[in-house]
Design an enzyme around this catalytic site. Structure first.
Site, short mmCIF file in Angstrom:
data_model
loop_
_atom_site.label_atom_id
_atom_site.label_comp_id
_atom_site.label_asym_id
_atom_site.label_seq_id
_atom_site.Cartn_x
_atom_site.Cartn_y
_atom_site.Cartn_z
CE LYS A 53 -4.18 -2.12 1.81
NZ LYS A 53 -3.78 -3.55 1.88
C1 LIG Z 1 -4.38 -4.68 1.21
C2 LIG Z 1 -3.59 -5.92 1.11
C3 LIG Z 1 -3.95 -6.96 0.21
C4 LIG Z 1 -5.20 -6.90 -0.64
O1 LIG Z 1 -5.14 -5.93 -1.66
P1 LIG Z 1 -6.49 -5.46 -2.40
O2 LIG Z 1 -6.09 -4.32 -3.25
O3 LIG Z 1 -7.43 -5.05 -1.29
O4 LIG Z 1 -7.01 -6.62 -3.16
C5 LIG Z 1 -3.12 -8.06 0.12
N1 LIG Z 1 -2.01 -8.18 0.90
C6 LIG Z 1 -1.66 -7.22 1.77
C7 LIG Z 1 -0.44 -7.42 2.60
C8 LIG Z 1 -2.42 -6.05 1.91
O5 LIG Z 1 -2.05 -5.11 2.80
#
Ligand SMILES: *Cc1c(COP(=O)(O)O)cnc(C)c1O
Length: 461
Positions: A109
């Site tokens: 993120k």
């Molecule tokens: C947010 C997240 C996901 C999922 O991603 P999406 O965009 O919501 O599908 C997967 N792995 C980790 C470590 C995350 O923080």
């Protein structure tokens, strides 16, 4: 470039609007009014992450942003990463892993948050406005948002986390900032309670206008565009033809960015949805029925989701952009807790997407077997991706598969240690995280308390 809503009932918007509004006024999600012509990306083989990122950003920001400006924003955003390539592809135990965890809070993120923080700042400086960002987090989003937005001009960030329900590592990434524009509220309740408070506050029109409330959740279009970059750099670095991608999926934001990369002409092959026991997307793709059942907590908490909000974007595309039908299916989901996809829609989705589910046992086994074979540690989310890539290959998928490594193992030390007997270390001096004082306020599960706290923060500025 202009943007339209998946539900067809909102006026066209420009990039600046979709940046801060997130949800369209008709409740739909924004998408480009028309997709750009597919690019020839072959000239970008060997180009830096910043260069590819700037190209993608200038496609979606439109005439409003010069190429030099896009490059400067990307340069600043990705300079916060610990790896010179930002998101390198590494081979571990025969698997190609796209490492997306070299940012400040060790989760993918960071890629999008670091960029949109700078996009916000630019947009607010130009408009003379200010913004109070609010975010509810079950773990990773809050840290990435705080780290990206702390100390930025013209805005504040309020992060709501469920008190004593997230890991210490996750909490410390949020609570150890000493910037004056950061407010951490530990809500006496669950993540769902936090999210309900955020929804409630966004529905209060006068409050939203008074404090200029903004969001950074995963339906934000700018976040998705930022994620397109690594599909392109990874595809170009791994193969000479098409490359398949496996994506640990929750809200469908990350994998939708892979679809966007494909639409832009990048050599992206199949997109493989990897889910944990909260397998609503896998069941939907296999049966045609998207049906809520309730959430089971797992050791991959960032994927414990059953409303994959960004799936609406994919439905809209797969229905040849029929906004009436899209809105109808979303109404069914809201009112009945389920919607049914017909044969044609399902066939269109299956042309591009496959899906696999991993049980909790399989996740631990995968973490353990990789450690045994290579000595390396992977986090539970990444392990779900690897398990899916292996199943896809067993079922006959040929060609290179890249698995997205979405978090650093140190972000989920308990699960990793349980599976391997080894405790993962954070990749920086641990005092940076564990030696600093935490700042957060425990508050009642009450929107009124949060509303007042944001008003206070707003008037203190
Ligand atoms: C947010 C997240 C996901 C999922 O991603 P999406 O965009 O919501 O599908 C997967 N792995 C980790 C470590 C995350 O923080």
């Amino acid at each position: 470039m202009h943007y339209i809503s998946t539900r067809g009932g909102a006026p066209r918007a420009d990039f600046d609007q979709v940046l801060t509004e997130a949800l369209a006024p008709d409740g739909g999600l924004y998408l480009p009014e028309t997709w750009p012509e597919p690019h020839d990306w072959s000239g970008f083989k060997g180009a830096s992450f910043v260069e590819v990122g700037a190209e993608v950003l200038s496609i979606f920001a439109g005439d409003d942003m010069s190429k030099d400006e896009a490059r400067a924003l990307c340069e600043a955003a990705f300079a916060t990463f610990r790896h010179p390539d930002v998101a390198p592809v590494e081979e571990i135990d025969g698997e190609q892993l796209l490492e997306l965890f070299h940012g400040p809070t060790l989760a993918f993120k960071d890629v999008a948050m670091q960029l949109i923080a700078r996009l916000f700042e630019r947009s607010l400086a130009r408009s003379g406005k200010s913004l109070n960002v609010i975010v509810a987090t079950s773990g990773d989003t809050g840290g990435a948002a705080v780290s990206a937005l702390a100390g930025r001009e013209h805005l504040s960030i309020t992060a709501l986390h469920p008190h004593e329900r997230i890991s210490e590592v996750q909490r410390r990434f949020m609570t150890t900032s000493d910037a004056a524009n950061v407010l951490n509220l530990a809500v006496e309740g669950t993540f769902d309670d936090c999210q309900a408070i955020v929804k409630q506050l966004f529905s209060e029109r006068s409050f939203v206008a008074d404090v200029s409330l903004g969001g950074v959740n995963s339906i934000n279009w700018a976040r998705i565009t930022a994620q397109v970059t690594y599909y392109i750099t990874a595809a170009l670095s791994v193969g000479s033809g098409e490359v398949h991608f496996t994506v640990p999926t929750g809200n469908f934001g990350d994998i939708f960015a892979g679809y966007v990369a494909k639409r832009l002409g990048a050599p992206v092959g199949r997109l493989i949805i990897a889910v944990n026991e909260n397998d609503i997307l896998d069941r939907a793709l296999r049966t045609g029925e998207y049906q809520k059942r309730g959430i089971t907590p797992t050791i991959s908490p960032s994927m414990d989701i059953e409303i994959a909000s960004n799936f609406e974007r994919m439905i809209f595309e797969a229905l040849w952009r029929d906004s009436n039908r899209t809105a109808g299916l979303m109404r069914d989901l809201r009112e009945e807790g389920t919607f049914v996809m017909d044969k044609a829609l399902l066939a269109t989705l299956r042309e591009t997407f496959s899906s696999y589910r991993a049980s909790e046992e399989e996740v631990s086994e995968t973490i353990g077997s990789i450690h045994k074979a290579s000595g390396e540690l992977v986090d539970p989310h990444t392990a779900i991706g690897i398990a899916a890539s292996r199943k896809a290959r067993d079922e006959g998928l040929s060609g290179p598969i890249v698995t997205l490594a979405t978090a650093h193992p140190a972000k989920f030390p308990a699960a990793v240690e349980a599976a391997t007997g080894e405790k993962p270390d954070v990749p920086f001096p641990s005092e940076e995280l564990f030696g600093r004082e935490e700042k957060f306020r425990v508050v009642a599960n009450d929107p009124a308390v949060v509303r007042e706290a944001i008003r206070e923060l707003n008037s203190a500025r």
